[in-house]
Design an enzyme around this catalytic site. Structure first.
Site, PDB file in Angstrom:
ATOM      1  N   ASP A   1       2.233   9.947  -4.959  1.00 12.52           N
ATOM      2  CA  ASP A   1       2.212   8.666  -4.244  1.00 12.52           C
ATOM      3  C   ASP A   1       3.367   8.569  -3.246  1.00 12.52           C
ATOM      4  O   ASP A   1       3.341   7.723  -2.349  1.00 12.52           O
ATOM      5  CB  ASP A   1       2.382   7.508  -5.243  1.00 12.52           C
ATOM      6  CG  ASP A   1       1.077   6.800  -5.561  1.00 12.52           C
ATOM      7  OD1 ASP A   1       0.148   6.885  -4.743  1.00 12.52           O
ATOM      8  OD2 ASP A   1       1.016   6.151  -6.617  1.00 12.52           O
TER       9      ASP A   1
ATOM     10  N   LYS B   1     -10.628   8.379  -7.085  1.00  5.68           N
ATOM     11  CA  LYS B   1      -9.605   9.432  -6.996  1.00  5.68           C
ATOM     12  C   LYS B   1      -9.990  10.618  -7.879  1.00  5.68           C
ATOM     13  O   LYS B   1      -9.889  11.775  -7.459  1.00  5.68           O
ATOM     14  CB  LYS B   1      -8.232   8.874  -7.396  1.00  5.68           C
ATOM     15  CG  LYS B   1      -7.639   7.940  -6.343  1.00  5.68           C
ATOM     16  CD  LYS B   1      -6.377   7.208  -6.817  1.00  5.68           C
ATOM     17  CE  LYS B   1      -5.894   6.228  -5.740  1.00  5.68           C
ATOM     18  NZ  LYS B   1      -4.713   5.443  -6.134  1.00  5.68           N
TER      19      LYS B   1
ATOM     20  N   GLN C   1      -1.327   3.975 -11.304  1.00  6.30           N
ATOM     21  CA  GLN C   1      -1.971   2.999 -10.418  1.00  6.30           C
ATOM     22  C   GLN C   1      -1.274   1.645 -10.518  1.00  6.30           C
ATOM     23  O   GLN C   1      -0.970   1.172 -11.608  1.00  6.30           O
ATOM     24  CB  GLN C   1      -3.461   2.887 -10.798  1.00  6.30           C
ATOM     25  CG  GLN C   1      -4.292   2.053  -9.852  1.00  6.30           C
ATOM     26  CD  GLN C   1      -4.480   2.685  -8.473  1.00  6.30           C
ATOM     27  OE1 GLN C   1      -4.396   3.901  -8.309  1.00  6.30           O
ATOM     28  NE2 GLN C   1      -4.723   1.862  -7.477  1.00  6.30           N
TER      29      GLN C   1
HETATM   30  N1  GUN Z   1      -2.394   0.337  -5.608  1.00  7.09           N
HETATM   31  C1  GUN Z   1      -2.771   0.110  -4.325  1.00  7.09           C
HETATM   32  N2  GUN Z   1      -2.492   1.172  -3.556  1.00  7.09           N
HETATM   33  C2  GUN Z   1      -1.930   2.089  -4.363  1.00  7.09           C
HETATM   34  C3  GUN Z   1      -1.444   3.405  -4.143  1.00  7.09           C
HETATM   35  O1  GUN Z   1      -1.453   3.943  -3.030  1.00  7.09           O
HETATM   36  N3  GUN Z   1      -0.950   4.036  -5.235  1.00  7.09           N
HETATM   37  C4  GUN Z   1      -0.916   3.461  -6.455  1.00  7.09           C
HETATM   38  N4  GUN Z   1      -0.383   4.151  -7.460  1.00  7.09           N
HETATM   39  N5  GUN Z   1      -1.350   2.254  -6.694  1.00  7.09           N
HETATM   40  C5  GUN Z   1      -1.865   1.573  -5.646  1.00  7.09           C
END
Ligand code: GUN
Length: 296
Positions: free
Chosen positions: A120, A53, A97
């Protein structure tokens, strides 16, 4: 019959290039969208995602910040980080995350994020906005990426029966919200299946578009797919494989080779939906930045 492969790589690259071009235009005025990613602990999969990311964000010309906190971070300390990012004018979007260590209440943390910076799309305000079709909603990146794949691959959702396997807040539920909205990439008739669904194979076989997001390796088999259907595999699972250098390989929730013999179109794993998710996170950061500028 052999299915058309829906390759996420060129689609994601196109979206990333569109975002980068927009970022470049703002740079001319000395303005820059900023994304922060918070990671707590050492979960190996999360480490990989967070690194990807940050890298994608820099490649799009955005400001990027990664906040790494130890496994022993308290909930109060994490909430203080969230508050700092809520106030930071250089950060237009951020995410924490998941999964979080078990001593931290994830819901309290998500609820503390400013909805305007919630790239998100997990905050209840954004969930509600998406549900009512408010275009200012920040949409969860994975289902948003699936919808973009369908649109950009010319797969008609209007009037189609879309069956979603999995009812998570991250994928299944927002996927349903997106596909039932009126308009491009919507107007589908949506069924959401889960562990208590009666005769799941029969429901899957009624799908024109089958979106699988349940986290079970190679669960969907060829007999569960109607000939010609579009199959979107959101699963990313590690399975032991001694023949691989790392001792494992990555498979989806769909048994790819046999299902590809039946389906009309199918996404590979890796290289399918996963590639779209980061592209949509960048798109969401750009949207958050533009909406913040609109309010300024
Ligand atoms: N863990 C797995 N997928 C995601 C996501 O799309 N966002 C976040 N913050 N954590 C994740």
């Amino acid at each position: 019959m052999s299915a058309r492969i829906l390759d996420g790589v060129p689609l994601a690259d196109a979206i990333r290039a569109e975002v980068a071009a927009a970022v470049k235009r703002y740079a001319g005025d000395g303005r820059k969208p900023g994304l922060a990613v918070v990671i707590v602990g050492e979960n190996p999969a999360s480490q990989v995602y967070v690194k990807a990311k940050g890298k994608a964000c820099e490649e799009a010309g955005m400001h990027s910040e990664t906040v790494r906190l130890s496994e022993r971070t308290t909930e109060a300390e994490l909430l203080a980080t969230v508050e700092r990012l809520n106030r930071d004018p250089a950060i237009h979007g951020f995410l924490v995350q998941l999964p979080l260590p078990s001593h931290i209440n994830g819901e309290r943390v998500l609820n503390a994020i400013d909805p305007a910076k919630d790239v998100d799309g997990f905050h209840p305000v954004n969930v509600g906005r998406l549900s009512i079709g408010d275009p200012t909603a920040l949409r969860p990146a994975t289902p948003f990426g699936v919808q973009q794949m369908l649109i950009r691959s010319g797969i008609e959702t209007r009037g189609a029966h879309a069956v979603i396997v999995g009812r998570s807040n991250i994928v299944g539920k927002p996927m349903a919200s997106l596909l039932i909205q009126p308009g491009t990439g919507g107007d589908a008739t949506v069924t959401v299946c889960h562990s208590k669904t009666r005769d799941l194979p029969a429901v899957c076989r009624s799908a024109d578009i089958l979106v699988v997001a349940m986290g079970k390796p190679e669960f969907v088999t060829a007999d569960m797919v109607r000939p010609g259907a579009t199959v979107i595999d959101v699963g990313i699972n590690r399975v032991d494989d001694a023949s691989q250098p790392k001792g494992y390989r990555i498979v989806g929730d769909v048994a790819y080779a046999p299902v590809a013999e039946v389906a009309g179109a199918i996404t590979p794993v890796p290289g399918g939906v996963g590639r779209m998710t980061i592209a949509m996170l960048l798109q969401n950061t750009l949207q958050a930045f533009q909406q913040a500028a609109g309010r300024a």
